[in-house]
Scaffold this motif. Structure first.
Motif, PDB file in Angstrom:
ATOM      1  N   PHE A 153       0.793  -1.309  -0.051  1.00  0.00           N
ATOM      2  CA  PHE A 153       0.103   0.150   0.217  1.00  0.00           C
ATOM      3  C   PHE A 153       0.959   1.314   0.007  1.00  0.00           C
ATOM      4  O   PHE A 153       0.341   2.448   0.157  1.00  0.00           O
ATOM      5  N   ASP A 154       2.179   1.241  -0.245  1.00  0.00           N
ATOM      6  CA  ASP A 154       2.959   2.274  -0.293  1.00  0.00           C
ATOM      7  C   ASP A 154       3.525   2.239  -1.681  1.00  0.00           C
ATOM      8  O   ASP A 154       4.310   1.763  -2.152  1.00  0.00           O
ATOM      9  N   TYR A 155       3.066   3.694  -2.373  1.00  0.00           N
ATOM     10  CA  TYR A 155       3.359   4.030  -3.809  1.00  0.00           C
ATOM     11  C   TYR A 155       4.661   4.022  -4.016  1.00  0.00           C
ATOM     12  O   TYR A 155       5.240   3.588  -5.191  1.00  0.00           O
ATOM     13  N   ARG A 156       5.439   4.250  -2.933  1.00  0.00           N
ATOM     14  CA  ARG A 156       7.180   4.340  -3.258  1.00  0.00           C
ATOM     15  C   ARG A 156       7.793   3.149  -3.038  1.00  0.00           C
ATOM     16  O   ARG A 156       8.905   2.723  -3.620  1.00  0.00           O
ATOM     17  N   HIS A 157       6.872   1.712  -2.864  1.00  0.00           N
ATOM     18  CA  HIS A 157       7.579   0.505  -2.768  1.00  0.00           C
ATOM     19  C   HIS A 157       8.091   0.082  -4.217  1.00  0.00           C
ATOM     20  O   HIS A 157       7.099   0.132  -5.040  1.00  0.00           O
ATOM     21  N   ALA A 158       9.261  -0.502  -4.165  1.00  0.00           N
ATOM     22  CA  ALA A 158       9.452  -0.996  -5.737  1.00  0.00           C
ATOM     23  C   ALA A 158      10.058  -2.590  -5.575  1.00  0.00           C
ATOM     24  O   ALA A 158      10.309  -2.844  -4.406  1.00  0.00           O
ATOM     25  N   PRO A 159       9.847  -3.384  -6.494  1.00  0.00           N
ATOM     26  CA  PRO A 159       9.702  -2.700  -7.853  1.00  0.00           C
ATOM     27  C   PRO A 159       8.144  -2.521  -8.098  1.00  0.00           C
ATOM     28  O   PRO A 159       8.130  -1.833  -9.230  1.00  0.00           O
ATOM     29  N   CYS A 160       7.183  -2.862  -7.542  1.00  0.00           N
ATOM     30  CA  CYS A 160       6.011  -2.640  -7.593  1.00  0.00           C
ATOM     31  C   CYS A 160       5.095  -2.651  -6.479  1.00  0.00           C
ATOM     32  O   CYS A 160       5.365  -3.376  -5.685  1.00  0.00           O
ATOM     33  N   ASN A 161       3.664  -2.207  -6.495  1.00  0.00           N
ATOM     34  CA  ASN A 161       2.805  -2.082  -5.393  1.00  0.00           C
ATOM     35  C   ASN A 161       1.230  -1.987  -5.931  1.00  0.00           C
ATOM     36  O   ASN A 161       1.272  -1.649  -7.115  1.00  0.00           O
ATOM     37  N   PHE A 162       0.515  -2.186  -4.810  1.00  0.00           N
ATOM     38  CA  PHE A 162      -0.999  -1.983  -5.439  1.00  0.00           C
ATOM     39  C   PHE A 162      -1.274  -0.835  -5.567  1.00  0.00           C
ATOM     40  O   PHE A 162      -2.171  -0.861  -6.439  1.00  0.00           O
ATOM     41  N   VAL A 163      -0.753   0.261  -5.235  1.00  0.00           N
ATOM     42  CA  VAL A 163      -1.349   1.583  -5.538  1.00  0.00           C
ATOM     43  C   VAL A 163      -0.990   1.955  -6.722  1.00  0.00           C
ATOM     44  O   VAL A 163      -1.963   2.743  -7.443  1.00  0.00           O
ATOM     45  N   GLU A 164      -0.108   1.659  -7.258  1.00  0.00           N
ATOM     46  CA  GLU A 164       0.283   2.067  -8.731  1.00  0.00           C
ATOM     47  C   GLU A 164      -0.651   1.562  -9.538  1.00  0.00           C
ATOM     48  O   GLU A 164      -0.638   1.969 -10.833  1.00  0.00           O
ATOM     49  N   ILE A 165      -0.999   0.471  -9.592  1.00  0.00           N
ATOM     50  CA  ILE A 165      -2.249  -0.286 -10.523  1.00  0.00           C
ATOM     51  C   ILE A 165      -3.663   0.220 -10.209  1.00  0.00           C
ATOM     52  O   ILE A 165      -4.516  -0.341 -10.937  1.00  0.00           O
ATOM     53  N   MET A 166      -3.742   0.736  -8.992  1.00  0.00           N
ATOM     54  CA  MET A 166      -5.150   0.958  -8.726  1.00  0.00           C
ATOM     55  C   MET A 166      -5.960   1.590  -9.852  1.00  0.00           C
ATOM     56  O   MET A 166      -7.372   1.160  -9.810  1.00  0.00           O
ATOM     57  N   PRO A 167      -5.463   2.602 -10.426  1.00  0.00           N
ATOM     58  CA  PRO A 167      -6.263   3.345 -11.672  1.00  0.00           C
ATOM     59  C   PRO A 167      -6.561   2.384 -12.817  1.00  0.00           C
ATOM     60  O   PRO A 167      -7.443   2.622 -13.423  1.00  0.00           O
ATOM     61  N   ARG A 168      -5.958   1.188 -12.912  1.00  0.00           N
ATOM     62  CA  ARG A 168      -6.364   0.484 -13.601  1.00  0.00           C
ATOM     63  C   ARG A 168      -7.081  -0.829 -13.427  1.00  0.00           C
ATOM     64  O   ARG A 168      -7.494  -1.846 -14.040  1.00  0.00           O
ATOM     65  N   LEU A 169      -7.413  -1.164 -12.043  1.00  0.00           N
ATOM     66  CA  LEU A 169      -8.064  -2.289 -11.649  1.00  0.00           C
ATOM     67  C   LEU A 169      -9.646  -2.448 -12.094  1.00  0.00           C
ATOM     68  O   LEU A 169      -9.805  -3.571 -12.230  1.00  0.00           O
ATOM     69  N   ASP A 170     -10.241  -1.498 -12.649  1.00  0.00           N
ATOM     70  CA  ASP A 170     -11.454  -1.217 -13.039  1.00  0.00           C
ATOM     71  C   ASP A 170     -11.564  -1.120 -14.615  1.00  0.00           C
ATOM     72  O   ASP A 170     -12.615  -0.599 -15.080  1.00  0.00           O
ATOM     73  N   GLU A 171     -10.488  -1.080 -15.235  1.00  0.00           N
ATOM     74  CA  GLU A 171     -10.424  -0.575 -16.779  1.00  0.00           C
ATOM     75  C   GLU A 171     -11.342  -1.436 -17.587  1.00  0.00           C
ATOM     76  O   GLU A 171     -11.953  -1.042 -18.504  1.00  0.00           O
ATOM     77  N   HIS A 172     -11.837  -2.702 -17.368  1.00  0.00           N
ATOM     78  CA  HIS A 172     -12.483  -3.671 -17.975  1.00  0.00           C
ATOM     79  C   HIS A 172     -13.952  -3.120 -17.927  1.00  0.00           C
ATOM     80  O   HIS A 172     -14.920  -3.667 -18.601  1.00  0.00           O
ATOM     81  N   LEU A 173     -14.297  -2.239 -16.747  1.00  0.00           N
ATOM     82  CA  LEU A 173     -15.698  -1.769 -16.655  1.00  0.00           C
ATOM     83  C   LEU A 173     -15.974  -0.589 -17.365  1.00  0.00           C
ATOM     84  O   LEU A 173     -17.391  -0.149 -17.401  1.00  0.00           O
TER      85      LEU A 173
END
Length: 176
Positions: A153-173
């Motif tokens: 839940f920390d956007y700064r966590h690398a190499p990836c994290n849940f926060v950075e992909i949040m905007p795309r979680l519902d892209e299929h809708l």
């Protein structure tokens, strides 16, 4: 390369118990304290009984709330007849985060040994909202938060994290 800034998210906490109330919800209190200490917002909090329909209804209500980015439930993930939280979560998942249960088991093994086999911790996504089902012990809530969720839940966590992909979680809708 520029430094990423922390992005707070809204997190709801659901305690599933036939016996706990607001005055003795230690696992819920543990999660709330950690959520707030990390800089996130407690978006909602509730306690419900070990009833599959009530649990899934609460999850659906919170999924529909745009202020809630993630839901963490505690309790009802064991093996007894009243433990129905996992089934309620899976009733609403669009996608399951399979590796969460595996990673949680690895973390738990370091603390409680083979007793970790009795947990059915799970996670998934629905309606652009993350959903996590944790065991009802304070130790399990601490372990899940401190070892997994704090980082994801920390956007700064690398190499990836849940926060950075949040905007795309519902892209299929979304409409095309």
């Amino acid at each position: 390369m520029t430094e990423k800034s922390f992005i707070p998210i809204g997190i709801a906490v659901l305690t599933v118990s036939d016996t706990r109330g607001p005055e003795d919800d230690r696992s819920g209190d543990t999660l709330v304290a950690r959520i707030e200490a990390a800089g996130h917002r407690l978006a909602a909090r509730a306690i419900t009984t070990d009833d599959r329909d009530r649990i899934s209804a609460q999850l659906r209500d919170w999924i529909a709330d745009p202020a809630i980015d993630a839901v963490i439930s505690t309790g009802g993930t064991g093996l007894t007849g009243r433990d129905v939280t996992v089934e309620a979560h899976r009733d609403v998942y669009e996608k399951e985060i399979d590796a969460f249960g595996t990673i949680f088991t690895i973390v738990s093994m370091k603390k409680i040994g083979t007793s970790a086999v009795q947990s059915r911790a799970t996670a998934g996504v629905a309606g652009g909202t993350y959903l996590f089902a944790l065991p009802g012990s304070t130790g399990a809530c601490k372990d899940a938060w401190d070892e997994i969720l704090l980082h994801q839940f920390d956007y700064r966590h690398a190499p990836c994290n849940f926060v950075e992909i949040m905007p795309r979680l519902d892209e299929h809708l979304r409409r095309k």
